[in-house]
Design an enzyme around this catalytic site. Sequence first.
Site, PDB file in Angstrom:
ATOM      1  N   LYS A  22       0.829  -1.209   0.000  1.00  0.00           N
ATOM      2  CA  LYS A  22       0.000   0.000   0.000  1.00  0.00           C
ATOM      3  C   LYS A  22       0.861   1.255   0.000  1.00  0.00           C
ATOM      4  O   LYS A  22       0.634   2.167  -0.795  1.00  0.00           O
ATOM      5  CB  LYS A  22      -0.904   0.003   1.245  1.00  0.00           C
ATOM      6  CG  LYS A  22      -1.580   1.336   1.488  1.00  0.00           C
ATOM      7  CD  LYS A  22      -2.499   1.310   2.680  1.00  0.00           C
ATOM      8  CE  LYS A  22      -1.860   1.657   4.012  1.00  0.00           C
ATOM      9  NZ  LYS A  22      -1.561   3.088   4.198  1.00  0.00           N
ATOM     10  N   ASN A  23       1.845   1.300   0.902  1.00  0.00           N
ATOM     11  CA  ASN A  23       2.595   2.548   1.054  1.00  0.00           C
ATOM     12  C   ASN A  23       3.657   2.754  -0.029  1.00  0.00           C
ATOM     13  O   ASN A  23       4.354   3.762  -0.037  1.00  0.00           O
ATOM     14  CB  ASN A  23       3.204   2.642   2.451  1.00  0.00           C
ATOM     15  CG  ASN A  23       2.118   2.853   3.504  1.00  0.00           C
ATOM     16  OD1 ASN A  23       0.972   3.188   3.168  1.00  0.00           O
ATOM     17  ND2 ASN A  23       2.456   2.650   4.763  1.00  0.00           N
ATOM     18  N   CYS A 117      -5.653  13.113  12.758  1.00  0.00           N
ATOM     19  CA  CYS A 117      -6.152  11.780  12.454  1.00  0.00           C
ATOM     20  C   CYS A 117      -6.062  10.919  13.701  1.00  0.00           C
ATOM     21  O   CYS A 117      -5.560  11.364  14.736  1.00  0.00           O
ATOM     22  CB  CYS A 117      -5.413  11.172  11.269  1.00  0.00           C
ATOM     23  SG  CYS A 117      -3.927  10.309  11.689  1.00  0.00           S
ATOM     24  N   ARG A 122      -0.067  14.694  13.046  1.00  0.00           N
ATOM     25  CA  ARG A 122       0.420  14.485  11.686  1.00  0.00           C
ATOM     26  C   ARG A 122       0.407  15.729  10.802  1.00  0.00           C
ATOM     27  O   ARG A 122      -0.292  15.794   9.791  1.00  0.00           O
ATOM     28  CB  ARG A 122      -0.345  13.341  11.016  1.00  0.00           C
ATOM     29  CG  ARG A 122      -0.192  12.039  11.752  1.00  0.00           C
ATOM     30  CD  ARG A 122      -0.876  10.906  11.065  1.00  0.00           C
ATOM     31  NE  ARG A 122      -0.117  10.364   9.957  1.00  0.00           N
ATOM     32  CZ  ARG A 122      -0.558   9.382   9.181  1.00  0.00           C
ATOM     33  NH1 ARG A 122      -1.752   8.864   9.399  1.00  0.00           N
ATOM     34  NH2 ARG A 122       0.187   8.922   8.204  1.00  0.00           N
ATOM     35  N   ASP A 306       4.055   0.720  12.033  1.00  0.00           N
ATOM     36  CA  ASP A 306       2.891   0.044  11.446  1.00  0.00           C
ATOM     37  C   ASP A 306       2.756  -1.411  11.895  1.00  0.00           C
ATOM     38  O   ASP A 306       1.790  -2.083  11.524  1.00  0.00           O
ATOM     39  CB  ASP A 306       2.953   0.110   9.912  1.00  0.00           C
ATOM     40  CG  ASP A 306       2.709   1.514   9.395  1.00  0.00           C
ATOM     41  OD1 ASP A 306       2.203   2.354  10.159  1.00  0.00           O
ATOM     42  OD2 ASP A 306       3.036   1.785   8.214  1.00  0.00           O
ATOM     43  N   ARG A 398      -8.958  -0.463   3.943  1.00  0.00           N
ATOM     44  CA  ARG A 398      -8.075   0.563   3.382  1.00  0.00           C
ATOM     45  C   ARG A 398      -6.702  -0.024   3.080  1.00  0.00           C
ATOM     46  O   ARG A 398      -6.017   0.439   2.174  1.00  0.00           O
ATOM     47  CB  ARG A 398      -7.902   1.724   4.362  1.00  0.00           C
ATOM     48  CG  ARG A 398      -9.153   2.571   4.514  1.00  0.00           C
ATOM     49  CD  ARG A 398      -8.849   3.794   5.338  1.00  0.00           C
ATOM     50  NE  ARG A 398      -7.523   4.262   4.985  1.00  0.00           N
ATOM     51  CZ  ARG A 398      -6.652   4.802   5.828  1.00  0.00           C
ATOM     52  NH1 ARG A 398      -6.967   4.968   7.078  1.00  0.00           N
ATOM     53  NH2 ARG A 398      -5.473   5.192   5.424  1.00  0.00           N
TER      54      ARG A 398
HETATM   55  N1  EPU Z   1       5.729  14.905  10.720  1.00  0.00           N
HETATM   56  C1  EPU Z   1       5.811  16.253  10.998  1.00  0.00           C
HETATM   57  N2  EPU Z   1       5.769  17.125   9.950  1.00  0.00           N
HETATM   58  C2  EPU Z   1       5.658  16.721   8.652  1.00  0.00           C
HETATM   59  C3  EPU Z   1       5.589  15.355   8.376  1.00  0.00           C
HETATM   60  C4  EPU Z   1       5.631  14.458   9.438  1.00  0.00           C
HETATM   61  O1  EPU Z   1       5.900  16.656  12.146  1.00  0.00           O
HETATM   62  O2  EPU Z   1       5.613  17.580   7.760  1.00  0.00           O
HETATM   63  C5  EPU Z   1       5.771  13.926  11.836  1.00  0.00           C
HETATM   64  C6  EPU Z   1       4.509  13.111  11.964  1.00  0.00           C
HETATM   65  O3  EPU Z   1       3.505  13.791  12.664  1.00  0.00           O
HETATM   66  C7  EPU Z   1       4.991  11.859  12.654  1.00  0.00           C
HETATM   67  C8  EPU Z   1       6.413  11.695  12.091  1.00  0.00           C
HETATM   68  O4  EPU Z   1       6.747  12.957  11.529  1.00  0.00           O
HETATM   69  O5  EPU Z   1       5.051  12.076  14.035  1.00  0.00           O
HETATM   70  C9  EPU Z   1       6.579  10.645  11.025  1.00  0.00           C
HETATM   71  O6  EPU Z   1       5.518  10.701  10.105  1.00  0.00           O
HETATM   72  P1  EPU Z   1       5.698  10.414   8.574  1.00  0.00           P
HETATM   73  O7  EPU Z   1       5.592  11.691   7.828  1.00  0.00           O
HETATM   74  O8  EPU Z   1       6.886   9.561   8.310  1.00  0.00           O
HETATM   75  O9  EPU Z   1       4.395   9.565   8.265  1.00  0.00           O
HETATM   76  P2  EPU Z   1       3.596   9.590   6.906  1.00  0.00           P
HETATM   77  O10 EPU Z   1       4.531   9.801   5.788  1.00  0.00           O
HETATM   78  O11 EPU Z   1       2.429  10.485   7.027  1.00  0.00           O
HETATM   79  C10 EPU Z   1       3.856   7.057   6.342  1.00  0.00           C
HETATM   80  C11 EPU Z   1       2.939   5.898   6.129  1.00  0.00           C
HETATM   81  C12 EPU Z   1       2.314   5.511   7.465  1.00  0.00           C
HETATM   82  C13 EPU Z   1       3.438   5.126   8.414  1.00  0.00           C
HETATM   83  C14 EPU Z   1       4.427   6.292   8.558  1.00  0.00           C
HETATM   84  C15 EPU Z   1       5.623   5.965   9.405  1.00  0.00           C
HETATM   85  C16 EPU Z   1       2.229   6.215   3.849  1.00  0.00           C
HETATM   86  C17 EPU Z   1       1.150   6.544   2.883  1.00  0.00           C
HETATM   87  N3  EPU Z   1       1.920   6.260   5.147  1.00  0.00           N
HETATM   88  O12 EPU Z   1       3.053   8.101   6.856  1.00  0.00           O
HETATM   89  O13 EPU Z   1       1.480   4.370   7.220  1.00  0.00           O
HETATM   90  O14 EPU Z   1       2.898   4.827   9.689  1.00  0.00           O
HETATM   91  O15 EPU Z   1       4.892   6.684   7.248  1.00  0.00           O
HETATM   92  O16 EPU Z   1       6.295   4.868   8.901  1.00  0.00           O
HETATM   93  O17 EPU Z   1       3.328   5.898   3.452  1.00  0.00           O
HETATM   94  C18 EPU Z   1      -0.262   2.875   7.662  1.00  0.00           C
HETATM   95  O18 EPU Z   1       0.043   2.279   6.621  1.00  0.00           O
HETATM   96  O19 EPU Z   1      -1.085   2.391   8.499  1.00  0.00           O
HETATM   97  C19 EPU Z   1       0.338   4.170   7.955  1.00  0.00           C
HETATM   98  C20 EPU Z   1      -0.164   5.007   8.865  1.00  0.00           C
END
Ligand code: EPU
Length: 418
Positions: A22-23, A117, A122, A306, A398
């Site tokens: 998915k990711n 969320c 996030r 995850d 999802r």
């Molecule tokens: N963060 C910030 N600012 C930003 C971006 C992130 O503060 O601009 C913080 C977030 O709030 C969090 C941390 O950085 O505390 C890490 O978040 P990250 O941005 O890495 O998460 P994401 O990219 O939104 C992806 C996956 C998630 C997975 C996380 C961590 C996708 C589509 N989603 O999310 O997947 O948990 O990386 O590995 O790739 C899931 O599949 O269930 C899922 C939630």
Amino acid sequence: MAKLLIEGGVPLSGDVPVSGAKNAVLPILAGALLADGVVRIGRVPHLQDVTTMMELLGRMGVELALDERLWIELDPTRLREHVAPYELVRTMRASILVLGPLLARWGRAVVSLPGGCAIGERPVDLHIKGLRALGAEVELSGGYIEARAERLSGTRIVMDLVTVTGTENLMMAATLARGTTIIENAAQEPEVVDLARFLKRLGARIEGEGSNTIIIEGVERLSGGEYEVLPDRIEAGTYLVAGAISGGRVKVTGVRPEHLDAVLLKLREAGAELAIGTDWIEVDMRGRRPRAVDLTTAPYPGFPTDMQAQFCALDAIAEGVGLIRETVFENRFMHAQELRRLGADIAVEGNTAIIRGVPRLSGAPIMATDLRASASLLLAGLVAEGTTVVDRIYHLDRGYERIEEKLARLGARIRRIR
Ligand code: EPU
């Protein structure tokens, strides 16, 4: 609303094929917006999030079709719209992934701010900061991110913290920028590497993916091309825990074992016997109860957030006490309360769950709150005595392809009810 009904107590046994990740597929589909020709993507999992991403791209004017191999074909060359509306973004945060490609290829992007969320605040501030560093004008108004740029210019970006989709958005944007972009403190997840490999297939010049420094040499254009998505390491890990928690023997096939090192280490600590081939992993518990494990989530190659909820379920029925510390998201223990309804002994203190294993759980009606939390409830239901009914399983749909079919194939007594 659909629910899953599980009669627990059956040790699972058999093989289960793993779907595309998915990711990885979500950023790759968004990345197709960068291309000047038709893009074909294989091993696309049938998931609600994929449907949402396709709806979003379709509304923008990307033409979508299935080819004779059932690969998804995307033609982004006649784009009409540059908007990701709130109604879609709020159902799937990963919609933010269209921001970088739209801006780089089409000079303009209007993307709804995702909002909070179930697992934490996030924010997307680092996506915005990075795009500004690349020369975009970005304004926030009416709940939307409005970004413009004639052509982005390469620069050095040091990410304040490791973000997966943030790294992906900036890497995609930089492929068409003038000059070189260096992303420091980049995410090293296999899904980031998969996206880089896809972009390279279209003609992007990227080096260092999989390390914490990614270097992107901007090119004038990206062409169409074909790419097959990598297998889902989190889906694979979830089925391995299903094997371990039920005292059974489960083999996941079509996987990349090297992406699961941190998870396999914890399964071994829990007492599982593992056999590993080039593209399969088998877990065997030989009917034993797992031993409790401690773990701390961290960006890759650390233990994946995850998989945290699934290990909470494992610890709930294990021998001993497990300490599970969540460092990536600030509010990712929503499953603890629901697991308690099945008889689990879990205390949450700050970012740590203290789980005292109990010999048995007992079935109850429970409610899913987010994707991985739902998976952990299902796992607990597999071992709970009696009947467990999991409500709000749209969260599961999802991110897990045909989960009840795959579990039933392993012998679980599970069915979907309305
Ligand atoms: N963060 C910030 N600012 C930003 C971006 C992130 O503060 O601009 C913080 C977030 O709030 C969090 C941390 O950085 O505390 C890490 O978040 P990250 O941005 O890495 O998460 P994401 O990219 O939104 C992806 C996956 C998630 C997975 C996380 C961590 C996708 C589509 N989603 O999310 O997947 O948990 O990386 O590995 O790739 C899931 O599949 O269930 C899922 C939630």
